[in-house]
Scaffold this motif. Structure first.
Motif, PDB file in Angstrom:
ATOM      1  N   UNK A 182     -12.149 -18.028   3.255  1.00 27.41           N
ATOM      2  CA  UNK A 182     -12.838 -17.090   4.144  1.00 27.41           C
ATOM      3  C   UNK A 182     -13.307 -17.799   5.413  1.00 27.41           C
ATOM      4  N   UNK A 183     -13.793 -19.013   5.237  1.00 28.15           N
ATOM      5  CA  UNK A 183     -14.290 -19.776   6.381  1.00 28.15           C
ATOM      6  C   UNK A 183     -13.154 -20.205   7.290  1.00 28.15           C
ATOM      7  N   UNK A 184     -12.102 -20.771   6.719  1.00 32.49           N
ATOM      8  CA  UNK A 184     -10.976 -21.268   7.511  1.00 32.49           C
ATOM      9  C   UNK A 184     -10.296 -20.140   8.273  1.00 32.49           C
ATOM     10  N   UNK A 185     -10.171 -18.970   7.619  1.00 34.47           N
ATOM     11  CA  UNK A 185      -9.490 -17.834   8.242  1.00 34.47           C
ATOM     12  C   UNK A 185     -10.439 -16.930   9.025  1.00 34.47           C
ATOM     13  N   UNK A 186     -11.737 -17.274   9.022  1.00 34.52           N
ATOM     14  CA  UNK A 186     -12.758 -16.509   9.748  1.00 34.52           C
ATOM     15  C   UNK A 186     -12.749 -15.043   9.327  1.00 34.52           C
ATOM     16  N   UNK A 187     -12.866 -14.817   8.018  1.00 38.16           N
ATOM     17  CA  UNK A 187     -12.876 -13.461   7.474  1.00 38.16           C
ATOM     18  C   UNK A 187     -14.099 -13.259   6.592  1.00 38.16           C
ATOM     19  N   UNK A 188     -14.666 -12.048   6.681  1.00 38.16           N
ATOM     20  CA  UNK A 188     -15.810 -11.710   5.845  1.00 38.16           C
ATOM     21  C   UNK A 188     -15.320 -11.094   4.531  1.00 38.16           C
ATOM     22  N   UNK A 189     -16.058 -10.146   3.959  1.00 34.43           N
ATOM     23  CA  UNK A 189     -15.736  -9.701   2.597  1.00 34.43           C
ATOM     24  C   UNK A 189     -15.450  -8.204   2.513  1.00 34.43           C
ATOM     25  N   UNK A 190     -14.956  -7.602   3.596  1.00 31.70           N
ATOM     26  CA  UNK A 190     -14.523  -6.211   3.504  1.00 31.70           C
ATOM     27  C   UNK A 190     -13.272  -6.140   2.633  1.00 31.70           C
ATOM     28  N   UNK A 191     -12.899  -4.938   2.185  1.00 27.37           N
ATOM     29  CA  UNK A 191     -11.719  -4.782   1.343  1.00 27.37           C
ATOM     30  C   UNK A 191     -10.473  -5.296   2.060  1.00 27.37           C
ATOM     31  N   UNK A 192     -10.330  -4.942   3.334  1.00 29.33           N
ATOM     32  CA  UNK A 192      -9.159  -5.376   4.104  1.00 29.33           C
ATOM     33  C   UNK A 192      -9.104  -6.897   4.190  1.00 29.33           C
ATOM     34  N   UNK A 193     -10.238  -7.518   4.469  1.00 24.84           N
ATOM     35  CA  UNK A 193     -10.265  -8.973   4.601  1.00 24.84           C
ATOM     36  C   UNK A 193     -10.021  -9.662   3.262  1.00 24.84           C
ATOM     37  N   UNK A 194     -10.567  -9.111   2.191  1.00 21.47           N
ATOM     38  CA  UNK A 194     -10.316  -9.687   0.867  1.00 21.47           C
ATOM     39  C   UNK A 194      -8.832  -9.586   0.501  1.00 21.47           C
ATOM     40  N   UNK A 195      -8.197  -8.482   0.860  1.00 20.06           N
ATOM     41  CA  UNK A 195      -6.770  -8.329   0.589  1.00 20.06           C
ATOM     42  C   UNK A 195      -5.958  -9.353   1.375  1.00 20.06           C
ATOM     43  N   UNK A 196      -6.359  -9.591   2.618  1.00 14.88           N
ATOM     44  CA  UNK A 196      -5.665 -10.599   3.423  1.00 14.88           C
ATOM     45  C   UNK A 196      -5.810 -11.981   2.798  1.00 14.88           C
ATOM     46  N   UNK A 215      -1.003  -5.992  -3.750  1.00 13.92           N
ATOM     47  CA  UNK A 215      -0.109  -4.848  -3.918  1.00 13.92           C
ATOM     48  C   UNK A 215      -0.862  -3.573  -4.274  1.00 13.92           C
ATOM     49  N   UNK A 216      -1.883  -3.703  -5.119  1.00 12.85           N
ATOM     50  CA  UNK A 216      -2.614  -2.539  -5.606  1.00 12.85           C
ATOM     51  C   UNK A 216      -3.821  -2.208  -4.731  1.00 12.85           C
ATOM     52  N   UNK A 217      -4.452  -3.228  -4.163  1.00 16.12           N
ATOM     53  CA  UNK A 217      -5.665  -3.034  -3.374  1.00 16.12           C
ATOM     54  C   UNK A 217      -5.546  -2.036  -2.233  1.00 16.12           C
ATOM     55  N   UNK A 218      -4.424  -2.015  -1.480  1.00 17.45           N
ATOM     56  CA  UNK A 218      -4.320  -1.070  -0.369  1.00 17.45           C
ATOM     57  C   UNK A 218      -4.467   0.391  -0.767  1.00 17.45           C
ATOM     58  N   UNK A 219      -4.277   0.709  -2.052  1.00 19.82           N
ATOM     59  CA  UNK A 219      -4.441   2.092  -2.499  1.00 19.82           C
ATOM     60  C   UNK A 219      -5.869   2.586  -2.352  1.00 19.82           C
ATOM     61  N   UNK A 220      -6.818   1.622  -2.239  1.00 20.53           N
ATOM     62  CA  UNK A 220      -8.214   2.000  -2.052  1.00 20.53           C
ATOM     63  C   UNK A 220      -8.578   2.245  -0.601  1.00 20.53           C
ATOM     64  N   UNK A 221      -7.681   1.909   0.305  1.00 21.00           N
ATOM     65  CA  UNK A 221      -7.986   2.068   1.720  1.00 21.00           C
ATOM     66  C   UNK A 221      -7.885   3.530   2.123  1.00 21.00           C
ATOM     67  N   UNK A 222      -8.687   3.963   3.120  1.00 19.76           N
ATOM     68  CA  UNK A 222      -8.631   5.360   3.574  1.00 19.76           C
ATOM     69  C   UNK A 222      -7.269   5.721   4.108  1.00 19.76           C
TER      70      UNK A 222
END
Length: 222
Positions: A182-196, A215-222
């Motif tokens: 998370x630190x190296x890629x400068x990403x927080x903990x939203x669903x999109x960022x966790x999937x990345x 593969x499955x996580x994007x199904x939770x996105x709006x």
């Protein structure tokens, strides 16, 4: 044992309503947990198997399948609970450590890590000392990211269902390094960022949990 029970009961409660389904899931759980043995574990008695490391819970392939299915469904329902993702990783990683092991063996630092098996942990004084490091340093960025997101390095659960001691350490190391990514890629903990992050982890390690989650996580996105 309690984790497996909670996973199955949670799946029955949230994803498979009805008394018949509850009875069926309870029967499957009782049958799969009856032996609670692993072909790779060393026998302690005629009816049980000796754990290979402190947190190890020896399980059969059927038991791992039950754990993986329950963890996947519960994790989909609540992706913020890392316990389910950890259980999914434990249950699906056996046999998939070749890429990670090869990369570590072919690197001087990786070989040293495998030999010495250090843990990523901090005393309260060491943790707060990270805040005093110069801005732009990895330590300061890591500390700031963790504080910003309200998470702690100490919350990573132990490995339980991996049937090889060295593999279990590698999975623990992978798990403890998650917040570094998370630190190296400068990403927080939203669903999109966790999937990345999961895609990044899968490409780096070859462990199935990253592929399954991405593969499955994007199904939770709006």
């Amino acid at each position: 044992m309690s984790l497996v029970t909670s996973l199955v009961s949670g799946v029955v409660r949230k994803a498979v309503p009805g008394a018949a389904a509850a009875i069926g899931a309870s029967y499957l759980l009782s049958k799969s947990m009856a032996a609670f043995t692993s072909p790779d574990a060393k026998p302690e008695s005629a009816r049980g198997m000796k754990p290979l490391y402190e947190s190890h819970k020896p399980t059969t392939g059927l038991q791992k399948a039950v754990i993986a299915a329950g963890a996947a469904l519960m994790g989909f329902g609540d992706p913020t609970d890392g316990t389910y993702i950890a259980a999914l990783g434990d249950a699906t990683s056996n046999g998939f450590f070749g890429k990670m092991r090869e990369q570590m063996i072919n690197d001087e630092t990786g070989r040293r890590i495998l030999k010495e098996r250090p843990q990523i942990s901090f005393t309260p004084e060491q943790w707060e000392a990270l805040a005093t490091l110069p801005e732009g340093s990895f330590g300061h960025a890591y500390y700031s990211q963790m504080r910003r997101n309200g998470i702690s390095w100490s919350t990573r659960p132990p490995v339980r269902f991996v049937d090889n001691e060295e593999d279990a350490y590698m999975l623990l190391r992978y798990r403890q390094c998650h917040d570094f990514y998370h630190t190296v890629l400068d990403m927080d903990i939203s669903v999109v960022e966790e999937l990345a992050i999961k895609v990044f982890e899968w490409r780096q390690t070859g462990l199935p949990v990253g592929l399954i989650a991405s593969a499955v996580g994007p199904l939770r996105l709006p």
